[in-house]
Design an enzyme around this catalytic site. Sequence first.
Site, PDB file in Angstrom:
ATOM      1  N   ILE A  56       3.798   3.940  -0.900  1.00  0.00           N
ATOM      2  CA  ILE A  56       3.373   4.606  -2.110  1.00  0.00           C
ATOM      3  C   ILE A  56       5.061   5.386  -2.176  1.00  0.00           C
ATOM      4  O   ILE A  56       5.825   6.068  -3.708  1.00  0.00           O
ATOM      5  CB  ILE A  56       3.078   6.139  -2.780  1.00  0.00           C
ATOM      6  CG1 ILE A  56       3.163   7.485  -1.251  1.00  0.00           C
ATOM      7  CG2 ILE A  56       1.569   5.604  -2.577  1.00  0.00           C
ATOM      8  CD1 ILE A  56       1.886   8.543  -1.251  1.00  0.00           C
ATOM      9  N   HIS A  94      -1.526   1.106  -4.564  1.00  0.00           N
ATOM     10  CA  HIS A  94      -1.840   2.973  -4.023  1.00  0.00           C
ATOM     11  C   HIS A  94      -1.097   3.602  -4.463  1.00  0.00           C
ATOM     12  O   HIS A  94      -1.556   4.999  -3.941  1.00  0.00           O
ATOM     13  CB  HIS A  94      -2.049   2.853  -2.516  1.00  0.00           C
ATOM     14  CG  HIS A  94      -3.304   2.775  -1.188  1.00  0.00           C
ATOM     15  ND1 HIS A  94      -3.349   2.471  -0.088  1.00  0.00           N
ATOM     16  CD2 HIS A  94      -4.375   1.575  -2.473  1.00  0.00           C
ATOM     17  CE1 HIS A  94      -4.348   1.257   0.531  1.00  0.00           C
ATOM     18  NE2 HIS A  94      -4.465   1.007  -1.029  1.00  0.00           N
ATOM     19  N   GLU A  97       0.965  -3.773  17.477  1.00  0.00           N
ATOM     20  CA  GLU A  97       0.288  -4.163  18.491  1.00  0.00           C
ATOM     21  C   GLU A  97      -1.152  -5.164  17.211  1.00  0.00           C
ATOM     22  O   GLU A  97      -0.995  -4.496  16.063  1.00  0.00           O
ATOM     23  CB  GLU A  97      -0.835  -2.769  19.205  1.00  0.00           C
ATOM     24  CG  GLU A  97      -0.828  -2.279  17.732  1.00  0.00           C
ATOM     25  CD  GLU A  97      -1.107  -0.470  18.736  1.00  0.00           C
ATOM     26  OE1 GLU A  97      -1.032  -0.622  19.412  1.00  0.00           O
ATOM     27  OE2 GLU A  97      -1.556   0.148  17.136  1.00  0.00           O
ATOM     28  N   SER A 117      -2.157  -0.594   9.356  1.00  0.00           N
ATOM     29  CA  SER A 117      -3.434  -1.005  10.799  1.00  0.00           C
ATOM     30  C   SER A 117      -4.901  -1.543  10.056  1.00  0.00           C
ATOM     31  O   SER A 117      -5.572  -1.921  11.062  1.00  0.00           O
ATOM     32  CB  SER A 117      -3.903   0.786  10.813  1.00  0.00           C
ATOM     33  OG  SER A 117      -4.214   1.241   9.849  1.00  0.00           O
ATOM     34  N   GLY A 142       2.592  -4.196   9.181  1.00  0.00           N
ATOM     35  CA  GLY A 142       2.632  -2.562   9.663  1.00  0.00           C
ATOM     36  C   GLY A 142       1.435  -2.019   8.656  1.00  0.00           C
ATOM     37  O   GLY A 142       1.941  -1.210   8.390  1.00  0.00           O
ATOM     38  N   GLN A 148       0.879  -0.995   0.216  1.00  0.00           N
ATOM     39  CA  GLN A 148      -0.517   0.115   0.057  1.00  0.00           C
ATOM     40  C   GLN A 148       0.575   1.409   0.602  1.00  0.00           C
ATOM     41  O   GLN A 148       0.090   2.652   0.268  1.00  0.00           O
ATOM     42  CB  GLN A 148      -0.797   0.071   1.565  1.00  0.00           C
ATOM     43  CG  GLN A 148      -2.017  -1.212   1.479  1.00  0.00           C
ATOM     44  CD  GLN A 148      -2.385  -1.226   2.466  1.00  0.00           C
ATOM     45  OE1 GLN A 148      -3.479  -0.755   3.250  1.00  0.00           O
ATOM     46  NE2 GLN A 148      -1.389  -2.141   3.635  1.00  0.00           N
TER      47      GLN A 148
HETATM   48  N1  APR Z   1       7.181  -2.713  12.776  1.00  0.00           N
HETATM   49  C1  APR Z   1       5.272  -2.707  12.677  1.00  0.00           C
HETATM   50  N2  APR Z   1       3.977  -2.261  12.261  1.00  0.00           N
HETATM   51  C2  APR Z   1       4.624  -0.943  12.310  1.00  0.00           C
HETATM   52  C3  APR Z   1       5.731  -0.335  13.339  1.00  0.00           C
HETATM   53  C4  APR Z   1       6.801  -0.954  13.127  1.00  0.00           C
HETATM   54  N3  APR Z   1       7.915  -0.715  13.214  1.00  0.00           N
HETATM   55  N4  APR Z   1       5.629   0.919  12.983  1.00  0.00           N
HETATM   56  C5  APR Z   1       3.788   1.050  12.912  1.00  0.00           C
HETATM   57  N5  APR Z   1       3.711   0.229  12.669  1.00  0.00           N
HETATM   58  C6  APR Z   1       2.123  -0.330  12.813  1.00  0.00           C
HETATM   59  C7  APR Z   1       1.286   0.573  13.044  1.00  0.00           C
HETATM   60  O1  APR Z   1       0.775   0.137  14.357  1.00  0.00           O
HETATM   61  C8  APR Z   1      -0.458   0.570  12.577  1.00  0.00           C
HETATM   62  O2  APR Z   1      -0.457  -0.383  12.754  1.00  0.00           O
HETATM   63  O3  APR Z   1       1.597   0.050  11.234  1.00  0.00           O
HETATM   64  C9  APR Z   1       0.438   0.423  11.003  1.00  0.00           C
HETATM   65  C10 APR Z   1       0.306   1.474  10.424  1.00  0.00           C
HETATM   66  O4  APR Z   1      -0.891   1.655   9.984  1.00  0.00           O
HETATM   67  P1  APR Z   1      -1.330   3.456   9.341  1.00  0.00           P
HETATM   68  O5  APR Z   1      -0.864   4.654   9.721  1.00  0.00           O
HETATM   69  O6  APR Z   1      -2.904   2.838   8.973  1.00  0.00           O
HETATM   70  O7  APR Z   1      -0.579   2.919   7.416  1.00  0.00           O
HETATM   71  P2  APR Z   1      -1.679   1.911   6.439  1.00  0.00           P
HETATM   72  O8  APR Z   1      -1.906   0.967   7.260  1.00  0.00           O
HETATM   73  O9  APR Z   1      -0.527   1.562   5.999  1.00  0.00           O
HETATM   74  O10 APR Z   1      -2.296   3.157   5.562  1.00  0.00           O
HETATM   75  C11 APR Z   1      -2.890   2.060   5.069  1.00  0.00           C
HETATM   76  O11 APR Z   1      -4.407   4.307   4.349  1.00  0.00           O
HETATM   77  O12 APR Z   1      -3.971   6.967   4.488  1.00  0.00           O
HETATM   78  C12 APR Z   1      -3.899   5.482   3.538  1.00  0.00           C
HETATM   79  O13 APR Z   1      -3.555   5.177   1.786  1.00  0.00           O
HETATM   80  C13 APR Z   1      -2.699   5.274   2.707  1.00  0.00           C
HETATM   81  O14 APR Z   1      -1.918   3.371   2.406  1.00  0.00           O
HETATM   82  C14 APR Z   1      -2.225   4.496   2.869  1.00  0.00           C
HETATM   83  C15 APR Z   1      -3.317   2.918   3.604  1.00  0.00           C
END
Ligand code: APR
Length: 242
Positions: free
Chosen positions: A95, A111, A205, A179, A177, A93
């Site tokens: 970029i 994405h 988590e 959410s 990684g 996901q």
């Molecule tokens: N190791 C593992 N996981 C991690 C770490 C790490 N060091 N740091 C953060 N995380 C986890 C967080 O706990 C969280 O669950 O990464 C996740 C990041 O979540 P988001 O910020 O929501 O990112 P993502 O899931 O990629 O978002 C999905 O949403 O905003 C849109 O298009 C955008 O591609 C993106 C999509």
Amino acid sequence: MFNHIVILTGAGISAESGIPVFRSETGLWEQERVEDVATYEGFSRDPVKVHNFYNKMRQSIKTKVPNPAHLALARLQKEYPQKYGATVDLVTQNIDDLHEKAGSTDIIHMHGELNSILCEHCGKRYPYFEDSTPKSECKHCHHQSLRPDIVWFGEMPYQMERIEKLLYRCDLFIAIGTSGVVYPAAGFCQVASSVGALCVEFNLEPSAVGSSFNYGLYGKASVTLPQFVDELIEKGTAKQSV
Ligand code: APR
């Protein structure tokens, strides 16, 4: 041993390389309104702001380097098929270009990509590393109709048909990684699970869809993932539960 592995990555895998995640107290969506910079309506309202938002990100990733989690996935993509004759597909996901920099190939950027531009006039997408403005010309049709090649909220992610096919045949699904709040990616585990794949998530988590996975390995992906990948390459298989 697995025959078809599918990997999904999200912003968390790049966090330790210094690229901010979207959802956290210091995340991008706390600094900017999603509707301003990640929707077509926001782009129509203020194209200069949106071009500049992605220009800044495009510039900022130039100096970022992959961390051990990206490197582990590149290793898995290379070594697992060599040793076991399996397929390993990587859907992201993200970029950014850290999977490319780590040596991964055939990455599905569902994405979109910062280092790509999309012409609204002729529909062409092509590699792009400069700053863009509403006056930038498409190199193919020469119209001033370029937009960041990013899939915004309300738009259809890229390569969904291919991704679905991969999910419906996979026997190991790994999410790292992410959410688990943005669909369709958040639903990938359910699809993989429905065909009997082992599903493992890596996160700090449990994610919003954490209960759909067989298990999660919680902690920094730069630590947990290389261990898992090393074992997977060595033994060919992974624990069925923890
Ligand atoms: N190791 C593992 N996981 C991690 C770490 C790490 N060091 N740091 C953060 N995380 C986890 C967080 O706990 C969280 O669950 O990464 C996740 C990041 O979540 P988001 O910020 O929501 O990112 P993502 O899931 O990629 O978002 C999905 O949403 O905003 C849109 O298009 C955008 O591609 C993106 C999509």
